[in-house]
Design an enzyme around this catalytic site. Structure first.
Site, PDB file in Angstrom:
ATOM      1  N   CYS A  48       0.865  -1.247  -0.283  1.00 21.42           N
ATOM      2  CA  CYS A  48      -0.034  -0.415  -0.136  1.00 21.42           C
ATOM      3  C   CYS A  48       0.679   1.134  -0.186  1.00 21.42           C
ATOM      4  O   CYS A  48       1.904   1.575   0.244  1.00 21.42           O
ATOM      5  CB  CYS A  48      -0.781   0.171   0.653  1.00 21.42           C
ATOM      6  SG  CYS A  48      -1.699   1.250   2.015  1.00 21.42           S
ATOM      7  N   THR A  50       1.087   3.828   1.437  1.00 24.44           N
ATOM      8  CA  THR A  50       1.680   4.090   3.656  1.00 24.44           C
ATOM      9  C   THR A  50       2.673   3.627   3.757  1.00 24.44           C
ATOM     10  O   THR A  50       4.380   3.797   3.927  1.00 24.44           O
ATOM     11  CB  THR A  50       0.803   3.768   3.939  1.00 24.44           C
ATOM     12  OG1 THR A  50      -0.891   4.064   3.903  1.00 24.44           O
ATOM     13  CG2 THR A  50       0.286   4.262   5.660  1.00 24.44           C
ATOM     14  N   HIS A  70       1.502  -3.586   5.590  1.00 25.29           N
ATOM     15  CA  HIS A  70       0.194  -4.182   6.652  1.00 25.29           C
ATOM     16  C   HIS A  70      -1.445  -4.461   6.013  1.00 25.29           C
ATOM     17  O   HIS A  70      -2.067  -4.753   6.942  1.00 25.29           O
ATOM     18  CB  HIS A  70      -0.267  -2.429   7.028  1.00 25.29           C
ATOM     19  CG  HIS A  70      -0.412  -1.609   6.357  1.00 25.29           C
ATOM     20  ND1 HIS A  70       0.432  -0.518   5.257  1.00 25.29           N
ATOM     21  CD2 HIS A  70      -2.213  -1.188   5.443  1.00 25.29           C
ATOM     22  CE1 HIS A  70      -0.095  -0.418   5.073  1.00 25.29           C
ATOM     23  NE2 HIS A  70      -1.278  -0.325   4.613  1.00 25.29           N
ATOM     24  N   GLU A  71      -1.139  -4.543   4.460  1.00 24.66           N
ATOM     25  CA  GLU A  71      -2.121  -5.182   3.708  1.00 24.66           C
ATOM     26  C   GLU A  71      -1.336  -6.246   3.872  1.00 24.66           C
ATOM     27  O   GLU A  71      -1.151  -7.059   3.185  1.00 24.66           O
ATOM     28  CB  GLU A  71      -2.377  -4.377   2.787  1.00 24.66           C
ATOM     29  CG  GLU A  71      -4.144  -5.062   2.047  1.00 24.66           C
ATOM     30  CD  GLU A  71      -3.936  -4.498   0.511  1.00 24.66           C
ATOM     31  OE1 GLU A  71      -4.288  -1.977   1.354  1.00 24.66           O
ATOM     32  OE2 GLU A  71      -3.768  -4.141  -0.375  1.00 24.66           O
ATOM     33  N   CYS A 100     -10.639  -2.302  20.271  1.00 20.21           N
ATOM     34  CA  CYS A 100     -10.058  -3.032  21.411  1.00 20.21           C
ATOM     35  C   CYS A 100     -11.377  -3.083  21.861  1.00 20.21           C
ATOM     36  O   CYS A 100     -11.914  -4.528  22.956  1.00 20.21           O
ATOM     37  CB  CYS A 100      -9.905  -2.202  22.454  1.00 20.21           C
ATOM     38  SG  CYS A 100     -11.057  -0.811  23.402  1.00 20.21           S
ATOM     39  N   CYS A 106     -14.721   2.977  20.667  1.00 19.75           N
ATOM     40  CA  CYS A 106     -15.362   1.345  20.229  1.00 19.75           C
ATOM     41  C   CYS A 106     -16.851   1.076  20.479  1.00 19.75           C
ATOM     42  O   CYS A 106     -17.333   0.709  19.397  1.00 19.75           O
ATOM     43  CB  CYS A 106     -14.368  -0.071  20.910  1.00 19.75           C
ATOM     44  SG  CYS A 106     -12.880   0.113  20.280  1.00 19.75           S
ATOM     45  N   CYS A 178      -6.901  -3.210   3.873  1.00 19.67           N
ATOM     46  CA  CYS A 178      -6.603  -1.210   3.669  1.00 19.67           C
ATOM     47  C   CYS A 178      -6.975  -1.040   2.796  1.00 19.67           C
ATOM     48  O   CYS A 178      -8.399  -0.706   3.053  1.00 19.67           O
ATOM     49  CB  CYS A 178      -5.201  -1.365   4.464  1.00 19.67           C
ATOM     50  SG  CYS A 178      -4.605   0.539   3.825  1.00 19.67           S
TER      51      CYS A 178
HETATM   52  P1  NAD Z   1      -1.551   4.776  -5.082  1.00 17.58           P
HETATM   53  O1  NAD Z   1      -0.057   5.083  -4.746  1.00 17.58           O
HETATM   54  O2  NAD Z   1      -1.755   3.315  -5.616  1.00 17.58           O
HETATM   55  O3  NAD Z   1      -2.537   5.411  -5.740  1.00 17.58           O
HETATM   56  C1  NAD Z   1      -2.273   6.977  -5.891  1.00 17.58           C
HETATM   57  C2  NAD Z   1      -3.012   7.896  -7.088  1.00 17.58           C
HETATM   58  O4  NAD Z   1      -2.644   9.172  -7.012  1.00 17.58           O
HETATM   59  C3  NAD Z   1      -1.701   7.378  -7.597  1.00 17.58           C
HETATM   60  O5  NAD Z   1      -2.128   6.674  -9.116  1.00 17.58           O
HETATM   61  C4  NAD Z   1      -1.247   9.561  -8.387  1.00 17.58           C
HETATM   62  O6  NAD Z   1      -0.775   9.065  -9.379  1.00 17.58           O
HETATM   63  C5  NAD Z   1      -2.048   9.720  -8.076  1.00 17.58           C
HETATM   64  N1  NAD Z   1      -2.101  10.987  -7.627  1.00 17.58           N
HETATM   65  C6  NAD Z   1      -0.881  11.246  -6.661  1.00 17.58           C
HETATM   66  N2  NAD Z   1      -0.839  13.042  -6.639  1.00 17.58           N
HETATM   67  C7  NAD Z   1      -1.898  13.218  -7.139  1.00 17.58           C
HETATM   68  C8  NAD Z   1      -2.140  14.771  -7.464  1.00 17.58           C
HETATM   69  N3  NAD Z   1      -1.914  15.410  -6.892  1.00 17.58           N
HETATM   70  N4  NAD Z   1      -3.460  15.087  -7.753  1.00 17.58           N
HETATM   71  C9  NAD Z   1      -4.387  13.779  -8.378  1.00 17.58           C
HETATM   72  N5  NAD Z   1      -3.754  12.414  -8.510  1.00 17.58           N
HETATM   73  C10 NAD Z   1      -2.456  12.214  -8.030  1.00 17.58           C
HETATM   74  O7  NAD Z   1      -1.404   5.068  -3.347  1.00 17.58           O
HETATM   75  P2  NAD Z   1      -2.873   3.681  -2.365  1.00 17.58           P
HETATM   76  O8  NAD Z   1      -2.229   2.777  -2.096  1.00 17.58           O
HETATM   77  O9  NAD Z   1      -4.186   3.917  -3.469  1.00 17.58           O
HETATM   78  O10 NAD Z   1      -3.524   5.037  -1.348  1.00 17.58           O
HETATM   79  C11 NAD Z   1      -3.786   6.288  -1.969  1.00 17.58           C
HETATM   80  C12 NAD Z   1      -3.572   6.644  -0.285  1.00 17.58           C
HETATM   81  O11 NAD Z   1      -4.741   6.421   0.424  1.00 17.58           O
HETATM   82  C13 NAD Z   1      -1.883   7.007  -0.237  1.00 17.58           C
HETATM   83  O12 NAD Z   1      -1.733   8.645   0.670  1.00 17.58           O
HETATM   84  C14 NAD Z   1      -2.349   6.259   0.892  1.00 17.58           C
HETATM   85  O13 NAD Z   1      -0.783   6.337   2.359  1.00 17.58           O
HETATM   86  C15 NAD Z   1      -3.698   6.458   2.145  1.00 17.58           C
HETATM   87  N6  NAD Z   1      -4.452   5.337   2.283  1.00 17.58           N
HETATM   88  C16 NAD Z   1      -5.108   6.118   3.790  1.00 17.58           C
HETATM   89  C17 NAD Z   1      -5.731   4.888   4.285  1.00 17.58           C
HETATM   90  C18 NAD Z   1      -6.250   5.783   5.471  1.00 17.58           C
HETATM   91  O14 NAD Z   1      -6.885   4.637   6.381  1.00 17.58           O
HETATM   92  N7  NAD Z   1      -6.699   6.997   5.961  1.00 17.58           N
HETATM   93  C19 NAD Z   1      -5.350   3.762   4.174  1.00 17.58           C
HETATM   94  C20 NAD Z   1      -4.431   3.485   2.779  1.00 17.58           C
HETATM   95  C21 NAD Z   1      -3.885   4.798   2.116  1.00 17.58           C
HETATM   96 ZN    ZN Z   2      -2.695   0.643   3.667  1.00 14.79          ZN
END
Ligand code: NAD
Ligand code: ZN
Length: 380
Positions: A48, A50, A70-71, A100, A106, A178
């Site tokens: 992922c 993150t 984590h996934e 928890c 929770c 995730c």
């Molecule tokens: P990924 O890299 O597969 O996808 C991200 C996409 O965003 C890519 O296609 C990239 O080209 C695009 N992108 C980047 N900057 C951009 C911009 N300025 N404008 C438009 N598009 C843009 O990533 P992912 O695994 O799908 O994760 C996406 C995001 O979600 C990450 O920031 C990750 O850390 C976050 N995330 C958050 C949680 C949560 O619980 N809040 C959980 C998982 C992942």
């Molecule tokens: Zn994740």
């Protein structure tokens, strides 16, 4: 009782020794689970974004050596004292944020931010004794998100482990631990579009495409995908995206482009990029009067969000979520059931697969924007 219960396990893990350097497959030692902990054999894990941020450690606190991941999906090997809801042999998904079951969060229908087990990216140890369970030649190796799934065996707090239907294929349902749950939940549980409404999704990786899928399931009329990578649009059509905007194709802010496409703004926006500029655009592109924007992307440590307060006075709402507001142990088993009943398609999120010893390829695919999810097969 497994023959390894209570003993130190020697296993292969992909160790990140330094920021941004390829992971190294090492033989590490994993101590037995302590109170309220579960030791699992990981069968499949996925990368992922993150993981990538904290491995690059460009805008995040560096903490090395560390085992990321984590996934994932796996099988319980043994449990520590006090664990009653899980037993060896159970099929499980470890989750980066826990439940928890007792705290005010929770007990609240509105929150999944458990007081003790909520996501903590800065913690590299386990809660029971503030120590790591992983080591190599006596040197401790930090955990990541309390899951560290880039290892044949790992330990998590029992509150961060969802027990699922043993008939579910772990190489598919692992993406529910995730990315897919996060994106779908961000739309369905937080943005909550009404039938026929318009939804803009920023970032079309697994998380964003799952947010699109959520919008499709909610009956959204128009789903606008926003990404800097033009290759993402073809993929995105499979997830219900009707319109594509590449900010690079326009010489004005993307929020203005979207406002023009939608008669003043979208009804809902979901940001899944991690870019704070995209977060601002996602907020500013929602319609005044009722628009709701939801932030999902993980920002850099020093990022700040700047927008004019009038954007709020004009009755726009900004929200954020971890894990799509799902409670991991309560809600995820039923998401797995939806996959089993074919109400949820997971295959289309999985574009690549590599054996564990080629885990660094998964990083390349993500950094080049080629993969949605790459499954890492631990037994291969
Ligand atoms: P990924 O890299 O597969 O996808 C991200 C996409 O965003 C890519 O296609 C990239 O080209 C695009 N992108 C980047 N900057 C951009 C911009 N300025 N404008 C438009 N598009 C843009 O990533 P992912 O695994 O799908 O994760 C996406 C995001 O979600 C990450 O920031 C990750 O850390 C976050 N995330 C958050 C949680 C949560 O619980 N809040 C959980 C998982 C992942
Ligand atoms: Zn994740």
């Amino acid at each position: 009782m497994s023959s390894t219960a209570g003993q130190v396990i020697k296993c292969k893990a992909a160790v990140a020794w330094e920021a941004g350097k390829p992971l190294v497959i090492e033989e590490v030692e994993l101590a037995p689970p302590q109170a309220n902990e579960v030791r699992m054999k990981i069968l499949f894990t996925a990368l992922c974004h993150t993981d990538v941020y904290f491995w690059e450690a460009k805008g995040q606190t560096p903490m090395f050596p560390r085992i990321f991941g984590h996934e994932a999906g796996g099988i319980v090997e043994s449990v520590g004292e006090g664990v009653t809801e899980l037993k060896p042999g159970d099929h499980v998904l470890p989750i980066f944020t826990g439940e928890c079951g007792k705290c005010s969060h929770c007990n609240s229908e509105e929150s999944n931010l458990c007081d003790t087990l909520r996501i903590n990216t800065e913690r590299g140890v386990l809660l029971d004794d503030g120590k790591t369970r992983f080591s190599k030649n006596g040197q401790p190796i930090y955990h990541f998100l309390g899951t560290s799934t880039f290892s044949e065996y790992t330990i998590a707090h029992a509150g961060c482990v969802a027990k699922i239907n043993p008939a579910a294929p772990l190489d598919k349902v692992c993406v529910l631990s995730c990315g897919v749950s996060t994106g779908m939940g961000a739309t369905l549980n937080v943005a909550k579009p009404k039938k026929g409404q318009s939804v803009a999704v920023f970032g079309l990786g697994a998380v964003g495409l799952a947010a699109c899928e959520g919008a499709r399931m909610a009956g959204a009329g128009k789903i606008i995908g926003v990404d800097l990578n033009p290759d993402r649009f073809n993929e995105a059509k499979k997830f219900g995206v009707t319109d594509f905007v590449n900010p690079k194709d326009h010489n004005k802010p993307v929020q203005e482009v979207i406002a023009e496409m939608t008669n003043g703004g979208v009804d809902r926006a979901v940001e899944c990029t991690g870019s704070f500029q995209a977060m601002i655009s996602a907020f500013e592109c929602v319609h005044d009067g009722w628009g709701v924007a939801v932030l999902v992307g993980v920002p850099n440590k020093e990022d700040a969000f700047k927008t004019h307060p009038l954007n709020f006075l004009n009755e726009r709402t900004l929200k954020g979520t971890f894990f799509g507001n799902y409670k991991p142990r309560t809600d995820i088993p039923s998401q797995v059931e939806k996959y089993m009943k074919k109400e949820l398609e997971l295959e289309k999120f999985i574009t690549h697969s590599v054996p564990f010893n080629e885990i660094n390829k998964a990083f390349d695919y993500m950094l080049k924007g080629e993969s949605i999810r790459c499954i890492i097969r631990m037994d291969a």
